[in-house]
Design a protein around this motif. Structure first.
Motif, short mmCIF file in Angstrom:
data_model
loop_
_atom_site.label_atom_id
_atom_site.label_comp_id
_atom_site.label_asym_id
_atom_site.label_seq_id
_atom_site.Cartn_x
_atom_site.Cartn_y
_atom_site.Cartn_z
N SER A 1 33.62 48.30 40.09
CA SER A 1 34.77 47.41 40.20
C SER A 1 34.31 45.97 40.20
O SER A 1 33.11 45.68 40.30
N ILE A 2 35.26 45.05 40.08
CA ILE A 2 34.92 43.62 40.10
C ILE A 2 34.27 43.24 41.42
O ILE A 2 33.24 42.54 41.45
N ASP B 1 30.39 41.87 42.11
CA ASP B 1 30.08 40.64 42.85
C ASP B 1 29.03 40.91 43.93
O ASP B 1 28.10 40.11 44.12
N THR C 1 32.60 39.69 30.26
CA THR C 1 32.73 38.74 31.35
C THR C 1 31.95 37.46 31.04
O THR C 1 31.20 37.39 30.06
N VAL D 1 37.73 37.50 35.15
CA VAL D 1 37.95 38.45 36.24
C VAL D 1 38.85 37.86 37.32
O VAL D 1 39.57 38.60 38.01
N GLU D 2 38.83 36.53 37.48
CA GLU D 2 39.67 35.92 38.50
C GLU D 2 41.15 36.09 38.19
O GLU D 2 42.00 36.06 39.10
N ASP E 1 42.34 38.79 36.53
CA ASP E 1 42.61 40.21 36.29
C ASP E 1 43.33 40.82 37.50
O ASP E 1 43.00 40.53 38.66
N ARG F 1 41.35 42.51 40.34
CA ARG F 1 40.37 41.68 41.05
C ARG F 1 40.20 42.09 42.50
O ARG F 1 39.08 42.11 43.02
N LEU G 1 34.14 48.15 35.02
CA LEU G 1 33.14 47.25 34.44
C LEU G 1 31.78 47.93 34.33
O LEU G 1 31.35 48.64 35.24
#
Length: 812
Positions: free
Chosen positions: A75-76, A80, A117, A201-202, A204, A207, A215
């Motif tokens: 996942s996003i 991170d 991305t 992504v910000e 999406d 998020r 991803l």
């Protein structure tokens, strides 16, 4: 080189005097070298040529290791955390597949696409062939959307128009400005993708959803970092996430780091290497055949060499002449083989599996030509050594005494030819066994029950614009209206929609637990294949309902949540009891939701005919949660059963979809029979090529045995006359000749059988329903090759029985 050039005119004159012999050698070599060149062309383009990125050997893919698969996405939020938890990569980016409806054009089209991305192109070191890659500010929140086209899409759809730059395309109802065209060699990681766009992504909707894994990260490894150490460090990060977020990350066991090349090549590495080994064996068989011919020819020239040696010719000069003659033949064979490879590669691409990676890069280039030249020279030198050593060094007196009739006393030449025939038969048997195993495996696969009726079934894939189809209710409404329109078409008997049809490349998994079954902690929960379907889906596919009821229109969002499960799931987790009325919890939303099992259906081969049976959970479209709406919109399939030829319905199906929504373009419209054939295309390709190679080996072996037997009969002409004058009848002569000919054949069959047993493990993973040591295949291949050897030796043997004893004895 100077010595070669001095001998060249003499060699060419000698070969012109024997056109039949020269043509046979050149054609045989062309066959062996041409097949090797053709397959090497594929191997070089797909496996050996570096990816068109900066330092591709430092690029790694990162996947999540979970039960049943070590290739799961992140996942996003998880990405991170991975990025913050390691400094082993110079940069990290990610990609994801999506489907784009290209509309506001004359003919709306559904295009497979790829998200990328921020920093994706900079990480790869990729550039555009026309225009540019996205600017950093175009990868920021709120930036206008941009897109890059593949070279094939630009040329095929837009006629290679250079003014495409700046043109605005409507994709899934959203405007995208074209900023570049990628070079032809650019490699997409989404199968079939033809465009790529930045994923911000910000912006999406996924998020904030840690469970929304879609991803697939790529990282550029820092210099002097070891993959094992980096894997251990990332596993520590995943362990922390597993503890901190057990509801979404409990199934994550760690990470899997894989070189990017392996992602691109996939399972084709094993297939191509197997084929390269097979054609190398064809070349060896061809070489043994030619070696026998060269030995035979050198035997006939013994007197010539003896006279020249007696007149003062140095033995090394005679050996060099033989070597040069063979080298010239090999070079001619190589040139002809390269020409054949040009046509062969085109045929392989035309009839081979459509998903062959980097297919646009496959061509006979300088590296391939160098490979062919090296093989040609090496074969020529190797083949020239044996007759040169065997006869050019013989004593002149022995050659003068031998003349043209004392070959029976040349034991070394006889043994050499027998060894060559035995080796040729052994290699041929290995190829025939391999081809037979793959053919039997393919037959078993074609006879496998897929869990549905493929006949009279038409399927298509759609992608619904998520800005207008953002909830299960809107998606269900679209599906209901589409089914009404299609059901009204003439010849349609059943129609249904589903999130994914069988034998497509997409698959969705959910973890589950159940009442009355095997208890499991959530982190150890089993995995099921997840399908959202409309009422009537099983009747449309022809999947049998084994117990309970089908899903119906009454299964609405406000009614009891229900599910239908596969027989495999029922048998594995509800042992000795009926699953009907039991409850099952699945994690397609957070928290998990509970469904009541109302039916059991037959198992369906969703992932392929060779895949193991999966535990399947089918849920009604109307009851799917909001969390999966984006996935449902991007993957939307329809299946239509017809009375007549389903191909005839394809134009009408397309018209009905576009009439319902002009922004939804159907793609991959094909019959289920075509889908089944496509799923077997790689295996069919392998089996076909090995069948051709095995047939070639069989033909070469037959010709080789015939040539050696014919020469042996001519060489022993006087001995046969003596035997017949002493009372031997024709049956005795026939048995004697065939017995001598079949001795190396039988020895070759025994050696080849042992070699095939040892090498069987190399193709064991390619087989289905057949073991690598299948007795029937071994016996059939040995019998076929033995029969070929018997037939090849029978004709010269029959000629031997016609020898006139008086004429044979007076021929001295």
């Amino acid at each position: 080189m100077l010595a070669f050039l001095r001998e060249l005119p003499t060699a060419l004159r000698g070969l012109r005097r024997r056109p039949g012999f020269s043509a046979a050698v050149v054609l045989t070599l062309a066959l062996g070298i041409g097949t090797n060149t053709g397959i090497f062309t594929l191997v070089h383009a797909v496996l050996l040529r570096p990816l068109p990125f900066t330092e591709p050997d430092r690029l790694l893919t990162i996947a999540s290791r979970e039960p049943g698969s070590d290739r799961q996405p992140f996942s996003i939020l998880d990405l991170d955390d991975l990025r913050r938890g390691t400094d082993d990569f110079e940069a990290l980016a990610a990609w994801a597949g999506w489907s784009a409806n290209l509309t506001a054009v004359d003919e709306p089209t559904r295009i497979q696409a790829q998200w990328a991305t921020a920093g994706f192109f900079r990480l790869l070191g990729a550039r555009a062939a026309l225009g540019r890659t996205p600017l950093p500010e175009e990868e920021q929140p709120g930036a206008p959307r941009v897109v890059l086209l593949s070279d094939s899409l630009w040329r095929g759809r837009f006629g290679a128009d250079p003014s495409i730059l700046g043109r605005v395309l409507t994709l899934n109802g959203q405007p995208f400005s074209v900023v570049g065209v990628l070079p032809p060699e650019f490699v997409f990681f989404t199968p079939g993708a033809e465009l790529v766009a930045p994923l911000v992504v910000e912006d999406d909707a996924r998020r904030a959803k840690r469970g929304a894994a879609f991803l697939r990260p790529i990282g550029r490894l820092r210099a002097h970092r070891e993959i094992a150490a980096v894997t251990a460090a990332l596993d520590t990060v995943v362990a922390r996430l597993r503890t901190a977020f057990p509801d979404t990350n409990s199934a994550k066991a760690g990470v899997k780091l894989t070189p990017l090349t392996e992602l691109v090549v996939g399972d084709y590495r094993r297939t191509l290497l197997m084929l390269q080994a097979a054609v190398a064996m064809v070349l060896l068989i061809a070489c043994t055949n030619i070696a026998s011919l060269l030995l035979t020819r050198a035997l006939r020239r013994r007197a010539e060499f003896a006279v020249r040696s007696a007149l003062g010719a140095a033995r090394r000069d005679l050996a060099r002449q033989l070597a040069v003659e063979t080298l010239v033949l090999s070079i001619f064979g190589g040139v002809l083989g390269v020409l054949a490879a040009f046509a062969g590669v085109k045929a392989l691409l035309a009839f081979g599996p459509g998903q062959l990676p980097r297919a646009n890069e496959i061509s006979v280039d300088g590296t391939v030509l160098a490979f062919s030249a090296i093989v040609s020279v090496a074969v020529g030198l190797a083949l020239g050594v044996l007759p040169a050593l065997q006869f050019a060094t013989a004593a002149p007196a022995e050659g003068l005494r031998a003349g043209n009739r004392s070959g029976s006393r040349d034991r070394r030449g006889q043994r050499s030819r027998a060894w060559l025939i035995g080796a040729e038969v052994a290699l041929s048997l290995v190829l025939l066994v391999g081809a037979g195993l793959l053919i039997r495996s393919l037959q078993r696969l074609r006879g496998t029950d897929p869990g549905f009726r493929a006949d009279h079934l038409l399927t298509a894939q759609l992608s619904l614009p998520k800005n207008r189809y953002s909830s299960p209710a809107t998606i269900t409404q679209f599906g209901d209206r589409l089914m009404e329109r299609v059901k009204a078409l003439p010849g349609v008997t059943h129609v249904a929609v589903a999130s994914v049809n069988p034998l497509t490349q997409w698959r969705a998994n959910v973890s589950f637990t159940m009442e009355g079954g095997v208890a499991a902690a959530r982190k150890d929960a089993p995995i099921a294949n997840y399908r959202a379907v409309a009422p009537g889906y099983f009747a449309t596919l022809g999947t049998p309902l084994l117990a309970g009821r089908d899903l119906s229109a009454s299964d609405r969002a406000d009614s009891l949540a229900v599910a239908v499960i596969s027989s495999n799931l029922a048998e594995r987790y509800f042992i000795g009891s009926s699953p009907l009325g039991k409850r099952i919890a699945i994690d397609d939303t957070d928290p998990w939701r509970t469904l009541e099992i109302v039916g059991v259906v037959g198992d369906v081969k969703h992932a392929g005919l060779d895949a193991d049976g999966t535990a399947d959970v089918y849920v009604p479209y109307a009851q799917t949660p909001q969390d999966v709406a984006i996935w449902l919109a991007n993957l939307f399939c329809i299946a239509v059963r017809t009375e007549g030829d389903p191909h005839l319905l394809a134009p009408a199906l397309r018209r009905e979809v576009l009439a319902l929504d002009r922004d939804v373009a159907p793609s991959a419209i094909r019959t289920m029979d075509e889908a089944v054939a496509s799923s077997l295309s790689v295996r069919s390709f392998d089996a076909l090529l090995l069948e051709l190679f095995g047939g070639t080996a069989l033909l070469l072996a037959l010709l080789g045995i015939y040539a050696v037997t014919a020469f042996a009969v001519a060489e022993h002409h006087r001995e046969i006359g003596v035997r017949m004058s002493l009372g031997a009848d024709r049956g005795t002569i026939l048995r004697w000749v065939i017995g001598r000919s079949m001795t190396p054949v039988v020895a070759g069959l025994l050696a080849g059988g042992v070699a095939a047993l040892l090498l069987g493990r190399l193709i064991a993973t390619l087989l289905f329903g057949v073991t690598a040591h299948d007795v029937t295949t071994f016996m059939a291949a040995a019998a076929l090759l033995g029969l070929a050897g018997l037939l090849a030796s029978a004709l010269p043997a029959l000629r031997a029985t016609q020898v006139d004893p008086m004429r044979a004895l007076s021929a001295d």
